[in-house]
Design a protein around this motif. Structure first.
Motif, PDB file in Angstrom:
ATOM      1  N   UNK A 122       0.658  -1.296  -0.031  1.00 33.35           N
ATOM      2  CA  UNK A 122       0.011   0.217   0.206  1.00 33.35           C
ATOM      3  C   UNK A 122       0.831   1.362   0.001  1.00 33.35           C
ATOM      4  N   UNK A 123       1.836   1.294   0.693  1.00 33.32           N
ATOM      5  CA  UNK A 123       2.617   2.579   0.841  1.00 33.32           C
ATOM      6  C   UNK A 123       3.425   2.935  -0.437  1.00 33.32           C
ATOM      7  N   UNK A 124       3.376   2.137  -1.139  1.00 28.00           N
ATOM      8  CA  UNK A 124       4.135   2.086  -2.766  1.00 28.00           C
ATOM      9  C   UNK A 124       3.262   2.674  -3.823  1.00 28.00           C
ATOM     10  N   UNK A 125       1.840   2.767  -3.523  1.00 30.08           N
ATOM     11  CA  UNK A 125       0.995   2.716  -4.726  1.00 30.08           C
ATOM     12  C   UNK A 125       0.869   4.342  -5.034  1.00 30.08           C
ATOM     13  N   UNK A 126       0.582   5.285  -4.215  1.00 28.15           N
ATOM     14  CA  UNK A 126       0.770   6.777  -4.356  1.00 28.15           C
ATOM     15  C   UNK A 126       2.084   7.046  -5.139  1.00 28.15           C
ATOM     16  N   UNK A 127       3.202   6.791  -4.685  1.00 26.82           N
ATOM     17  CA  UNK A 127       4.424   7.298  -5.295  1.00 26.82           C
ATOM     18  C   UNK A 127       4.710   6.719  -6.628  1.00 26.82           C
ATOM     19  N   UNK A 128       4.369   5.385  -6.799  1.00 30.80           N
ATOM     20  CA  UNK A 128       4.313   4.752  -8.278  1.00 30.80           C
ATOM     21  C   UNK A 128       3.281   5.498  -9.234  1.00 30.80           C
ATOM     22  N   UNK A 129       2.269   6.000  -8.506  1.00 30.97           N
ATOM     23  CA  UNK A 129       1.385   6.831  -9.586  1.00 30.97           C
ATOM     24  C   UNK A 129       2.048   8.125  -9.856  1.00 30.97           C
ATOM     25  N   UNK A 130       2.367   8.904  -8.844  1.00 27.69           N
ATOM     26  CA  UNK A 130       3.091  10.184  -8.988  1.00 27.69           C
ATOM     27  C   UNK A 130       4.339  10.155  -9.970  1.00 27.69           C
ATOM     28  N   UNK A 131       5.133   9.133 -10.104  1.00 26.27           N
ATOM     29  CA  UNK A 131       6.294   9.033 -10.780  1.00 26.27           C
ATOM     30  C   UNK A 131       5.911   8.493 -12.210  1.00 26.27           C
ATOM     31  N   UNK A 132       4.746   7.894 -12.483  1.00 24.18           N
ATOM     32  CA  UNK A 132       4.103   7.286 -13.784  1.00 24.18           C
ATOM     33  C   UNK A 132       4.520   5.653 -13.924  1.00 24.18           C
ATOM     34  N   UNK A 133       5.044   5.252 -12.818  1.00 29.07           N
ATOM     35  CA  UNK A 133       5.217   3.550 -13.109  1.00 29.07           C
ATOM     36  C   UNK A 133       3.995   2.860 -13.293  1.00 29.07           C
ATOM     37  N   UNK A 134       2.793   3.452 -12.642  1.00 23.90           N
ATOM     38  CA  UNK A 134       1.476   2.837 -12.824  1.00 23.90           C
ATOM     39  C   UNK A 134       0.692   4.038 -13.184  1.00 23.90           C
ATOM     40  N   UNK A 135      -0.466   3.782 -13.947  1.00 24.91           N
ATOM     41  CA  UNK A 135      -1.219   4.760 -14.377  1.00 24.91           C
ATOM     42  C   UNK A 135      -2.335   5.218 -13.270  1.00 24.91           C
ATOM     43  N   UNK A 136      -2.857   4.188 -12.525  1.00 24.92           N
ATOM     44  CA  UNK A 136      -3.755   4.574 -11.416  1.00 24.92           C
ATOM     45  C   UNK A 136      -3.379   3.486 -10.412  1.00 24.92           C
ATOM     46  N   UNK A 137      -4.078   3.846  -9.134  1.00 22.32           N
ATOM     47  CA  UNK A 137      -3.936   2.788  -7.885  1.00 22.32           C
ATOM     48  C   UNK A 137      -5.286   3.036  -7.140  1.00 22.32           C
TER      49      UNK A 137
END
Length: 300
Positions: free
Chosen positions: A131-146
């Motif tokens: 869970x703590x990784x999801x928002x940073x991954x969305x912010x830097x474009x590694x994923x499109x949505x969380x």
């Protein structure tokens, strides 16, 4: 010079009718306007397409070749326009969704299924994440949505409330409290409470533990050494209770059940998108909003 597609489409109608009056009526323009279009088209191509007389229209060799080759070319152009429009509407592309394990039982699959069903041009991939990784991954474009449980912190993202869920406890089917349709918070606090490791999801850990802040005596919290979602022997044996949202009721492991806690505030599930949103992100948001309404995830 490439001829304009409107004149080319008019020419194809005329090539079928071989009569200016009928072709103009079928297109819905005046006959002089159609004649002017055809003269301009011939000038652009630098060759005659039609042989005209007072009674008939005959295609030249060039006209016959154009009448045969133009339809597939126009169809390909139409497909190109449709592809561009679909991309602009967020209906085309590759979509990567990260979700927390607690959202994977029901919420994430429902959203992924709807995106695939309603948008045939989308390739959707979903992957469970801490869970703590999801928002940073969305912010830097590694994923499109969380999809996360609780309003997780993080910069460069926007969060949209996707679902409110009742809070209850998972417990063994043979547990004495399982006889009740609802369980009092104080009654649940009399047993060891099984919570996820705070490092895995501090927001939800704190929210669940806060439910029992005012109970006396203070409850005993138990954090399993193995993943919260994998090792459940203490639950099945009736040793512990596990505070959990109502989604747990739809994917119960054998031997366990779920009961709501009376008077407990709801848990929330959020859709996380980047602050700067593309058409694809807006499409996800629109589909999620419709789905939440249809499935009554958000009370009126």
């Amino acid at each position: 010079m490439t001829p304009d597609t409107v004149s080319l489409r008019y020419f194809l109608v005329l090539a079928q009718e071989l009569n200016f009056t009928r072709a103009a009526a079928r297109i819905g323009i005046a006959q002089p306007a159609l004649s002017a279009r055809m003269r301009r088209l011939e000038a652009e191509l630098g060759t005659a397409l039609l042989v005209r007389n007072t009674r008939s229209v005959v295609l030249t060799t060039a006209g016959a070749a154009l009448a045969e080759s133009a339809p597939p070319a126009l169809a390909a152009l139409d497909r190109a326009w449709d592809t561009a429009r679909s991309a602009a509407a967020g209906e085309l592309g590759t979509l990567r969704i990260g979700y927390s394990l607690s959202a994977g039982a029901e919420t994430a699959p429902a959203l992924v299924d709807r995106l695939i069903r309603d948008n045939s041009g989308l390739e959707v991939g979903a992957v469970p994440m801490a869970t703590p990784e999801i928002s940073p991954a969305v912010a830097d474009g590694r994923i499109d949505a969380g999809i996360t449980r609780g309003e997780q912190p993080g910069r460069g993202v926007r969060r949209f409330l996707l679902r409110r869920a009742r809070v209850g406890v998972q417990l063994a089917q043979h547990h004495p409290l399982a006889e009740h349709p609802e369980i009092e918070i104080a009654d649940a606090a009399a047993y060891p409470l099984r919570l996820p490791d705070r490092a895995a999801n501090p927001v939800i850990h704190d929210q669940l533990s806060a439910l029992f802040r005012d109970t006396r005596p203070h409850p005993r919290f138990h954090t399993p050494a193995v993943s919260f979602d994998m090792s459940q022997r203490d639950l099945r044996d009736g040793v512990t209770l596990a505070p959990a949202g109502e989604a747990a009721a739809t994917a119960q492991p054998a031997g366990l059940t779920w009961r709501p806690l009376r008077g407990a505030p709801s848990l929330t599930i959020h859709l996380v998108l980047p602050r700067e949103q593309s058409p694809l992100h807006r499409r996800i948001r629109a589909v999620a909003k419709t789905l939440a309404h249809e499935l009554h995830w958000l009370p009126d």
